[in-house]
Write a protein that holds these residues in place. Structure first.
Motif, PDB file in Angstrom:
ATOM      1  N   HIS A 128     -37.146  82.916  37.202  1.00 37.51           N
ATOM      2  CA  HIS A 128     -36.406  81.708  36.833  1.00 37.51           C
ATOM      3  C   HIS A 128     -36.813  81.335  35.417  1.00 37.51           C
ATOM      4  CE1 HIS A 128     -34.976  77.596  36.557  1.00 37.51           C
ATOM      5  NE2 HIS A 128     -36.173  77.313  36.057  1.00 37.51           N
ATOM      6  N   TYR A 147     -33.963  72.910  42.631  1.00 39.53           N
ATOM      7  CA  TYR A 147     -32.624  73.472  42.790  1.00 39.53           C
ATOM      8  C   TYR A 147     -31.618  72.423  43.270  1.00 39.53           C
ATOM      9  CZ  TYR A 147     -34.251  78.305  42.029  1.00 39.53           C
ATOM     10  OH  TYR A 147     -34.735  79.462  41.482  1.00 39.53           O
ATOM     11  N   LYS A 162     -40.681  85.089  40.370  1.00 36.93           N
ATOM     12  CA  LYS A 162     -40.241  84.853  41.743  1.00 36.93           C
ATOM     13  C   LYS A 162     -40.918  85.821  42.729  1.00 36.93           C
ATOM     14  CE  LYS A 162     -35.676  83.039  40.474  1.00 36.93           C
ATOM     15  NZ  LYS A 162     -34.261  82.954  40.919  1.00 36.93           N
ATOM     16  N   ILE A 192     -32.120  80.802  49.812  1.00 39.76           N
ATOM     17  CA  ILE A 192     -32.871  80.720  48.546  1.00 39.76           C
ATOM     18  C   ILE A 192     -34.211  80.029  48.787  1.00 39.76           C
ATOM     19  CG2 ILE A 192     -32.882  79.710  46.211  1.00 39.76           C
ATOM     20  CD1 ILE A 192     -29.856  79.958  46.212  1.00 39.76           C
ATOM     21  N   THR A 209     -27.389  85.764  36.079  1.00 38.07           N
ATOM     22  CA  THR A 209     -28.007  85.460  37.376  1.00 38.07           C
ATOM     23  C   THR A 209     -27.913  86.636  38.344  1.00 38.07           C
ATOM     24  OG1 THR A 209     -27.355  83.151  37.073  1.00 38.07           O
ATOM     25  CG2 THR A 209     -27.986  83.802  39.293  1.00 38.07           C
ATOM     26  N   VAL A 240     -28.134  88.882  43.597  1.00 38.07           N
ATOM     27  CA  VAL A 240     -27.957  87.600  42.897  1.00 38.07           C
ATOM     28  C   VAL A 240     -29.138  86.676  43.188  1.00 38.07           C
ATOM     29  CG1 VAL A 240     -26.479  86.656  44.713  1.00 38.07           C
ATOM     30  CG2 VAL A 240     -26.319  85.699  42.428  1.00 38.07           C
ATOM     31  N   MET A 241     -29.718  86.792  44.386  1.00 41.37           N
ATOM     32  CA  MET A 241     -30.849  85.916  44.745  1.00 41.37           C
ATOM     33  C   MET A 241     -32.184  86.487  44.263  1.00 41.37           C
ATOM     34  SD  MET A 241     -31.878  84.351  48.442  1.00 41.37           S
ATOM     35  CE  MET A 241     -32.570  85.839  49.122  1.00 41.37           C
ATOM     36  N   HIS A 300     -29.155  71.177  41.894  1.00 40.97           N
ATOM     37  CA  HIS A 300     -27.769  71.495  41.526  1.00 40.97           C
ATOM     38  C   HIS A 300     -27.109  72.472  42.512  1.00 40.97           C
ATOM     39  CE1 HIS A 300     -30.219  74.632  39.682  1.00 40.97           C
ATOM     40  NE2 HIS A 300     -29.157  75.365  39.430  1.00 40.97           N
ATOM     41  N   ILE A 301     -27.918  73.136  43.347  1.00 38.94           N
ATOM     42  CA  ILE A 301     -27.317  74.071  44.325  1.00 38.94           C
ATOM     43  C   ILE A 301     -27.769  73.761  45.760  1.00 38.94           C
ATOM     44  CG2 ILE A 301     -26.844  76.017  42.773  1.00 38.94           C
ATOM     45  CD1 ILE A 301     -29.517  77.250  43.699  1.00 38.94           C
ATOM     46  N   ARG A 305     -33.646  83.376  28.263  1.00 38.86           N
ATOM     47  CA  ARG A 305     -32.446  83.527  29.104  1.00 38.86           C
ATOM     48  C   ARG A 305     -31.705  84.822  28.733  1.00 38.86           C
ATOM     49  NH1 ARG A 305     -31.314  80.091  33.584  1.00 38.86           N
ATOM     50  NH2 ARG A 305     -29.109  80.426  33.151  1.00 38.86           N
ATOM     51  N   PHE A 348     -25.532  78.792  50.871  1.00 39.36           N
ATOM     52  CA  PHE A 348     -26.583  79.815  50.818  1.00 39.36           C
ATOM     53  C   PHE A 348     -27.948  79.248  50.424  1.00 39.36           C
ATOM     54  CE2 PHE A 348     -26.303  79.736  46.277  1.00 39.36           C
ATOM     55  CZ  PHE A 348     -24.939  79.649  45.971  1.00 39.36           C
ATOM     56  N   ARG A 359     -33.415  91.321  34.537  1.00 35.10           N
ATOM     57  CA  ARG A 359     -32.744  91.352  35.846  1.00 35.10           C
ATOM     58  C   ARG A 359     -32.009  92.682  36.056  1.00 35.10           C
ATOM     59  NH1 ARG A 359     -30.812  85.000  35.616  1.00 35.10           N
ATOM     60  NH2 ARG A 359     -32.626  84.138  36.710  1.00 35.10           N
ATOM     61  N   ASN A 393     -33.727  87.926  41.796  1.00 34.30           N
ATOM     62  CA  ASN A 393     -33.459  88.228  40.388  1.00 34.30           C
ATOM     63  C   ASN A 393     -34.672  88.013  39.472  1.00 34.30           C
ATOM     64  OD1 ASN A 393     -33.466  85.476  40.343  1.00 34.30           O
ATOM     65  ND2 ASN A 393     -31.331  85.223  39.715  1.00 34.30           N
TER      66      ASN A 393
HETATM   67  P1  ADP Z   1     -30.118  80.851  37.180  1.00 35.88           P
HETATM   68  O1  ADP Z   1     -31.396  81.057  37.944  1.00 35.88           O
HETATM   69  O2  ADP Z   1     -29.634  82.125  36.524  1.00 35.88           O
HETATM   70  O3  ADP Z   1     -30.164  79.668  36.242  1.00 35.88           O
HETATM   71  P2  ADP Z   1     -28.608  79.210  39.138  1.00 35.88           P
HETATM   72  O4  ADP Z   1     -29.319  77.994  38.641  1.00 35.88           O
HETATM   73  O5  ADP Z   1     -27.123  79.159  39.259  1.00 35.88           O
HETATM   74  O6  ADP Z   1     -28.969  80.512  38.281  1.00 35.88           O
HETATM   75  O7  ADP Z   1     -29.143  79.566  40.606  1.00 35.88           O
HETATM   76  C1  ADP Z   1     -30.499  79.417  40.931  1.00 35.88           C
HETATM   77  C2  ADP Z   1     -30.957  80.604  41.756  1.00 35.88           C
HETATM   78  O8  ADP Z   1     -30.312  80.580  43.025  1.00 35.88           O
HETATM   79  C3  ADP Z   1     -30.604  81.965  41.167  1.00 35.88           C
HETATM   80  O9  ADP Z   1     -31.539  82.398  40.207  1.00 35.88           O
HETATM   81  C4  ADP Z   1     -30.609  82.844  42.398  1.00 35.88           C
HETATM   82  O10 ADP Z   1     -31.924  83.221  42.775  1.00 35.88           O
HETATM   83  C5  ADP Z   1     -30.035  81.908  43.458  1.00 35.88           C
HETATM   84  N1  ADP Z   1     -28.572  82.044  43.600  1.00 35.88           N
HETATM   85  C6  ADP Z   1     -27.622  81.584  42.749  1.00 35.88           C
HETATM   86  N2  ADP Z   1     -26.380  81.880  43.186  1.00 35.88           N
HETATM   87  C7  ADP Z   1     -26.543  82.535  44.374  1.00 35.88           C
HETATM   88  C8  ADP Z   1     -25.665  83.116  45.355  1.00 35.88           C
HETATM   89  N3  ADP Z   1     -24.342  83.093  45.191  1.00 35.88           N
HETATM   90  N4  ADP Z   1     -26.225  83.721  46.445  1.00 35.88           N
HETATM   91  C9  ADP Z   1     -27.555  83.759  46.621  1.00 35.88           C
HETATM   92  N5  ADP Z   1     -28.439  83.233  45.744  1.00 35.88           N
HETATM   93  C10 ADP Z   1     -27.957  82.635  44.641  1.00 35.88           C
END
Ligand code: ADP
Length: 138
Positions: free
Chosen positions: A115, A49, A9, A61, A91, A109-110, A51-52, A85, A57, A102, A112
């Motif tokens: 991926h 992304y 990242k 990201i 995360t 959290v962001m 799923h989010i 992982r 937020f 990490r 990190n």
């Molecule tokens: P991972 O990357 O550990 O699989 P996720 O798929 O849940 O985690 O989230 C994707 C990415 O979004 C994270 O790696 C992180 O960079 C960012 N992220 C996740 N949750 C948050 C949050 N609460 N606030 C800010 N960024 C977040």
């Protein structure tokens, strides 16, 4: 052979930790099966992304992930998806134990560092998303 999709990242690139982090994967016996540098755009990030993408937020990201060119890589080896992982840690970098990638190099959290695909099906889909046949050496 098992494969996973890794993204080094923008925080990792900015801090020049690519080699340091890659050496942790190589030390576990995982090898590079594909690699390229990319500037991620909004369309690709929204797909990756999905799923989010609806969470409040997500715009942060998206702008973080597009802030620097990143290195996208396929790693291969027995059990690579789960082991990578494990090497990353959770995360949220502030909750990741010392000794994990990490925990040692992440900020938040962001921000990190890396991926990595969260399962074999995700790995297959993500490899198709980021790589095409012409990216591979024949
Ligand atoms: P991972 O990357 O550990 O699989 P996720 O798929 O849940 O985690 O989230 C994707 C990415 O979004 C994270 O790696 C992180 O960079 C960012 N992220 C996740 N949750 C948050 C949050 N609460 N606030 C800010 N960024 C977040």
């Amino acid at each position: 052979m098992d494969k996973t999709l890794i993204i080094f990242k923008p925080d990792c690139m900015k801090k020049m930790l690519l080699g340091t982090v890659l050496s942790r994967f190589e030390a576990e016996g995982f090898s590079v099966a594909g690699c390229k540098m990319m500037q991620l755009d909004s369309a690709l990030l929204r797909e990756h992304y999905a799923h989010i993408a609806e969470l409040p937020f997500f715009p942060q990201i998206e702008s973080f992930m597009a802030s620097e060119p990143v290195v996208v890589m396929i790693l291969q080896g027995e059990g690579v998806v789960g082991k990578v992982r494990e090497l990353l840690g959770p995360t949220d970098s502030t909750k990741a134990p010392a000794g994990t990638i990490r925990g040692d190099f992440g900020e938040t959290v962001m921000k990190n560092v890396v991926h990595a695909s969260d399962g074999p099906e995700a790995a297959e889909a993500e490899i198709k998303r980021f790589f095409s046949e012409s990216d591979f050496i024949k």
